[in-house]
Motif scaffolding. Structure first.
Motif: not given
Ligand code: FAD
Length: 318
Positions: A251, A266, A284-285, A248-249, A234-235, A290, A302-304, A264, A207-209
């Motif tokens: 959409t 949430s 792993i987060n 995955v998700g 998605r991020a 989270a 932990g840190d990924l 990484g 993910g974004r992490g």
């Molecule tokens: P974030 O929410 O930003 O989480 C990042 C995580 O990484 C945080 O928990 C942080 O603590 C952790 N992190 C950061 N650095 C590290 C590190 N070094 N080591 C370990 N952990 C770390 N999302 C999807 O995934 N799939 C979909 O299909 C999807 N469809 C959507 C449809 C709609 C209509 C909408 C409104 C949203 C949709 N989303 C979808 C988006 C969803 O709401 C979230 O915004 C998205 O899933 C967040 O992605 P994320 O967890 O990677 O990012």
């Protein structure tokens, strides 16, 4: 015993795992009759029989090879008319769902999509679905016509049950729509060599992490050590770090692997919608608060960038 039509998903004749799962589930309802369209039907019959097909209906027309849906619907309808089955089961791929929906309209039946389990009842097959971002499980039954049901990959463990598997050529009259469309070009994507995301037994997602496209090599290395597919939130996809085909998700794609590792990520509800039915979930987060930790079987705070390479090395030593 009633017969159940099972649509065979295959690549160049080789039967794919979701079909073996369908045959296993079909046996709970009746005797499976497999429908294999395109080349390799006679050779595939051996595998299909091993997993319980009492009969294999084949048709080798070139029309099936071109990813066109209508010829396949014509053929499945012909099989339906020849067999009068208790149910028609189709794998829940994008193509499978289109075939199933078109067939249901043609034969005036109800349809249930994305079932994760099947059982029989006095009133016909009952399908279990996982709904509202996998927050609820429902059981449904088709009340009109012959149930047409699509089943998600990884919903059952394929079990052998040798049967006759007699091969029969299907007589099909193609509709005008089937013969009026031609594929003029194909641009296949380069294969990663990894399993297809929706069929993989193990999925490792970032993910974004992960913080950048290049860092996805860490996720890929862990996936490769486990023979897994790679997924992304998605991020990560919106940031351009990984292709949308791997999202995955809600959409993106919905996966139900034996093991899902989220690094990484949430755990937003829209991400959960695509992976919550995984049998074992590991996250792993670095943030212990989270939301993903609410649904995991095993969580690593932990840190990924430390945990993922260490895990990869550990897996490689086994
Ligand atoms: P974030 O929410 O930003 O989480 C990042 C995580 O990484 C945080 O928990 C942080 O603590 C952790 N992190 C950061 N650095 C590290 C590190 N070094 N080591 C370990 N952990 C770390 N999302 C999807 O995934 N799939 C979909 O299909 C999807 N469809 C959507 C449809 C709609 C209509 C909408 C409104 C949203 C949709 N989303 C979808 C988006 C969803 O709401 C979230 O915004 C998205 O899933 C967040 O992605 P994320 O967890 O990677 O990012």
């Amino acid at each position: 015993m009633a017969e159940v039509l099972v649509y065979v998903d295959h690549v160049g004749g080789a039967v794919r795992k979701p079909t073996l799962e369908l045959l296993t589930l079909a046996r709970r309802i009746g005797d499976p009759v497999a429908v294999h369209l395109g080349p390799g039907g006679a050779a595939a019959a051996k595998t299909l029989a091993e997993y319980g097909a009492v009969k294999v209906l084949t048709h080798e027309a070139a029309e099936f090879a071109d990813y066109l849906v209508v010829p396949k619907v014509d053929a499945l309808q012909a099989a339906y008319e020849a067999v009068s089955p208790a149910a028609v089961l189709v794998p829940s791929s994008a193509e499978g769902k289109e075939i199933a929906a078109r067939l249901a309209v043609r034969i005036g039946s109800g349809i249930i999509t994305d079932a994760v389990d099947l059982e029989n009842s006095d009133d016909g097959p009952v399908a279990t679905q996982s709904v509202f971002a996998a927050a609820f499980t429902t059981k449904s039954r088709v009340s009109r016509g012959t149930p047409v049901i699509t089943v998600k990959p990884n919903s059952a463990t394929p079990e052998t049950a040798p049967a006759a598997g007699a091969v029969d050529e299907l007589a099909v009259t193609f509709s005008e729509a089937a013969t009026g469309t031609k594929v003029t070009a194909r641009n296949p994507r380069e294969s990663s060599g990894r399993p297809e995301l929706t069929e993989a037994a193990i999925v490792v997602s970032g993910g974004r992490g992960v913080s950048g496209a290049d860092n996805f090599s860490l996720i890929e290395a862990l996936a490769d050590s486990l023979g897994a597919a790679v997924g992304a939130s998605r991020a990560a996809v919106d940031a351009g770090w990984y292709p949308h085909t791997n999202q995955v998700g809600q959409t993106g794609k919905q996966v139900s692997p034996q093991l899902y590792i989220a690094a990484g990520i949430s755990g937003a509800i829209q991400h959960r919608a695509g992976m919550q039915t995984a049998k074992t979930i590991v996250a792993i987060n670095k943030d212990e608060e989270a939301p993903i930790f609410e649904l995991v079987d095993y969580g690593v705070v932990g840190d990924l960038f430390d945990v993922v390479p260490a895990l990869t090395e550990e897996v490689k030593t086994r």
